[in-house]
Design an enzyme around this catalytic site. Structure first.
Site, PDB file in Angstrom:
ATOM      1  CB  SER A 130      -3.825  49.117 -44.636  1.00 18.77           C
ATOM      2  OG  SER A 130      -3.886  48.417 -43.991  1.00 18.77           O
ATOM      3  NE  ARG A 178      -5.201  53.606 -36.884  1.00 17.69           N
ATOM      4  CZ  ARG A 178      -5.315  54.662 -38.504  1.00 17.69           C
ATOM      5  NH1 ARG A 178      -4.686  53.510 -39.186  1.00 17.69           N
ATOM      6  NH2 ARG A 178      -6.748  55.120 -39.255  1.00 17.69           N
ATOM      7  CE  LYS A 219     -11.746  51.809 -49.726  1.00 17.68           C
ATOM      8  NZ  LYS A 219     -11.158  51.834 -48.986  1.00 17.68           N
ATOM      9  CG  HIS A 243      -4.830  44.927 -39.590  1.00 20.53           C
ATOM     10  ND1 HIS A 243      -3.991  45.308 -40.826  1.00 20.53           N
ATOM     11  CD2 HIS A 243      -4.795  45.540 -39.894  1.00 20.53           C
ATOM     12  CE1 HIS A 243      -4.291  46.682 -41.617  1.00 20.53           C
ATOM     13  NE2 HIS A 243      -5.661  46.524 -40.964  1.00 20.53           N
TER      14      HIS A 243
END
Length: 161
Positions: free
Chosen positions: A128, A90, A41, A17
């Site tokens: 993460s 990514r 979440k 990040h």
């Protein structure tokens, strides 16, 4: 002034990040890291903890600020005067997901553009969720996250190194 938003949960913020934030900061006058508060979440770190950790990890980036938001991203962007979303990619899987998100946002708010920055090859494996999983099994997260984040993870997990 050209303002861009890098949004996400950043739970926790990683060197991947930070790499995207640094590179985006050279392209725009102002970068706002928007920490999304997802009520569906269960977070590892609270929103306030994430804001503190991102702020500490990015203090070397003069044109970056950190804020939280809930709701839809275009509303947040209009509130802060931003016109561009920056997304790090990514993989092809990331691209497919992010492309659909970008098209939905474009449908909602035609004035907002999305740009994609490819993650540095040093961090393409890093996420993460991977850091959280490693921490859950008491693995060493050194080199994956900034030192302040590593310390916060170790404290939360009761790990002494």
């Amino acid at each position: 002034m050209r303002t861009a938003v890098c949004s996400g949960s950043f739970d926790p913020v990683t060197y991947g990040h930070i790499d995207i934030f640094e590179r985006a900061s050279k392209m725009f006058d102002k970068i706002i890291v928007g920490v999304f508060h997802n009520i569906r979440k269960e977070p590892f770190f609270t929103v306030d903890e994430r804001i503190r950790l991102i702020t500490e990890s990015t203090k070397h980036i003069d044109n970056l600020s950190v804020a939280s938001f809930s709701g839809i991203l275009p509303d947040f962007m209009h509130e802060v005067g931003a016109s561009v979303i920056v997304r790090g990619l990514r993989s092809v899987t990331d691209f497919e997901y992010e492309m659909q998100e970008a098209q939905m946002i474009k449908h909602i708010s035609p004035d907002i553009e999305t740009i994609f920055i490819l993650t540095s090859q040093d961090y393409y494996f890093l996420s993460s969720s991977g850091v959280r999983e490693l921490a859950t099994f008491r693995g060493d997260v050194a080199g994956l996250v900034p030192p302040c984040v590593e310390k916060a993870i170790n404290e939360k997990m009761g790990i002494v190194r």
